[in-house]
Design a protein around this motif. Structure first.
Motif, short mmCIF file in Angstrom:
data_model
loop_
_atom_site.label_atom_id
_atom_site.label_comp_id
_atom_site.label_asym_id
_atom_site.label_seq_id
_atom_site.Cartn_x
_atom_site.Cartn_y
_atom_site.Cartn_z
N ALA A 25 0.96 -1.35 -0.01
CA ALA A 25 0.08 0.00 0.02
C ALA A 25 1.06 1.25 0.10
O ALA A 25 2.21 1.34 0.22
CB ALA A 25 -0.68 0.15 1.16
N ASP A 28 -2.11 7.71 1.63
CA ASP A 28 -3.21 8.53 0.95
C ASP A 28 -2.60 9.73 0.30
O ASP A 28 -3.03 10.13 -0.84
CB ASP A 28 -4.15 8.84 1.85
CG ASP A 28 -5.28 7.62 1.94
OD1 ASP A 28 -5.16 6.81 1.22
OD2 ASP A 28 -6.10 7.67 2.90
N THR A 48 -2.80 -3.59 -3.05
CA THR A 48 -4.01 -4.19 -3.18
C THR A 48 -5.16 -3.04 -3.21
O THR A 48 -6.21 -3.22 -3.06
CB THR A 48 -4.10 -4.89 -1.75
OG1 THR A 48 -3.95 -3.98 -0.76
CG2 THR A 48 -3.37 -6.05 -1.60
N THR A 49 -4.61 -1.72 -3.02
CA THR A 49 -5.33 -0.50 -3.14
C THR A 49 -4.49 0.65 -3.63
O THR A 49 -3.31 0.48 -3.56
CB THR A 49 -5.81 -0.08 -1.65
OG1 THR A 49 -6.77 0.79 -1.89
CG2 THR A 49 -4.75 0.31 -0.72
N LEU A 50 -5.16 1.78 -4.03
CA LEU A 50 -4.46 2.91 -4.46
C LEU A 50 -4.62 4.20 -3.65
O LEU A 50 -6.04 4.15 -3.15
CB LEU A 50 -4.88 3.08 -6.13
CG LEU A 50 -4.25 2.27 -6.91
CD1 LEU A 50 -5.10 2.57 -8.35
CD2 LEU A 50 -3.08 2.23 -7.16
N GLU A 52 -5.74 7.80 -2.08
CA GLU A 52 -6.88 8.55 -2.45
C GLU A 52 -6.14 9.71 -3.51
O GLU A 52 -6.87 10.09 -4.36
CB GLU A 52 -7.48 9.47 -1.50
CG GLU A 52 -8.47 8.54 -0.70
CD GLU A 52 -9.68 7.98 -1.67
OE1 GLU A 52 -10.19 8.91 -2.20
OE2 GLU A 52 -9.69 6.92 -1.64
N LEU A 70 -4.23 -5.66 -7.42
CA LEU A 70 -5.49 -4.75 -7.24
C LEU A 70 -6.66 -5.62 -7.76
O LEU A 70 -6.60 -6.07 -9.04
CB LEU A 70 -5.18 -3.45 -8.29
CG LEU A 70 -4.09 -2.44 -7.78
CD1 LEU A 70 -3.65 -1.56 -8.63
CD2 LEU A 70 -4.39 -1.79 -6.39
N ILE A 74 -11.10 -1.70 -7.23
CA ILE A 74 -10.41 -0.65 -7.57
C ILE A 74 -9.97 -0.06 -9.01
O ILE A 74 -10.07 0.99 -9.46
CB ILE A 74 -8.90 -1.00 -6.92
CG1 ILE A 74 -9.05 -0.99 -5.26
CG2 ILE A 74 -7.83 0.15 -7.25
CD1 ILE A 74 -9.28 0.23 -4.53
N ARG A 77 -12.96 1.57 -10.05
CA ARG A 77 -13.23 3.19 -9.68
C ARG A 77 -12.16 3.76 -10.57
O ARG A 77 -12.09 5.00 -10.91
CB ARG A 77 -12.57 3.16 -8.26
CG ARG A 77 -12.44 4.66 -7.91
CD ARG A 77 -12.31 4.56 -6.38
NE ARG A 77 -12.28 6.04 -5.89
CZ ARG A 77 -11.57 6.65 -4.71
NH1 ARG A 77 -11.07 5.59 -3.97
NH2 ARG A 77 -11.52 7.90 -4.57
#
Length: 89
Positions: A25, A28, A48-50, A52, A70, A74, A77
């Motif tokens: 990760a 933010d 696993t996420t991006l 903000e 990912l 995600i 989005r």
């Protein structure tokens, strides 16, 4: 800054000892001070996420997300928030 490459940051071992762990990760605010970013390489990370701040990169043209972790939510989005960019997946 217009281009950032932090791809291939996967785990690295030396004599069976982990000397660098993979990104899973990013904070933010990771891209908050890079509003002019046009090309971004995050490939071969275990993301696993991006963050903000990624979704506010209005000038982004290309992002390389190959071999990340990912999931569909995600990526959906990303396609909705930044439909103009080319995504390498």
């Amino acid at each position: 800054m217009e281009e950032l490459e932090i791809g291939r940051w996967g785990e690295r071992r030396v004599r069976e000892q982990v000397v660098r762990t993979a990104f899973t990760a990013l904070p933010d605010h990771a891209f908050a001070r890079m509003p002019g970013l046009r090309r971004l390489d995050l490939s071969f990370n275990e993301l696993t996420t991006l963050p903000e701040s990624f979704f506010r990169l209005a000038h982004l043209e290309t992002v390389d997300l190959r071999y990340t972790k990912l999931g569909s939510p995600i990526l959906d989005r990303l396609r909705n928030a930044l439909p103009h960019i080319r995504v390498e997946w």
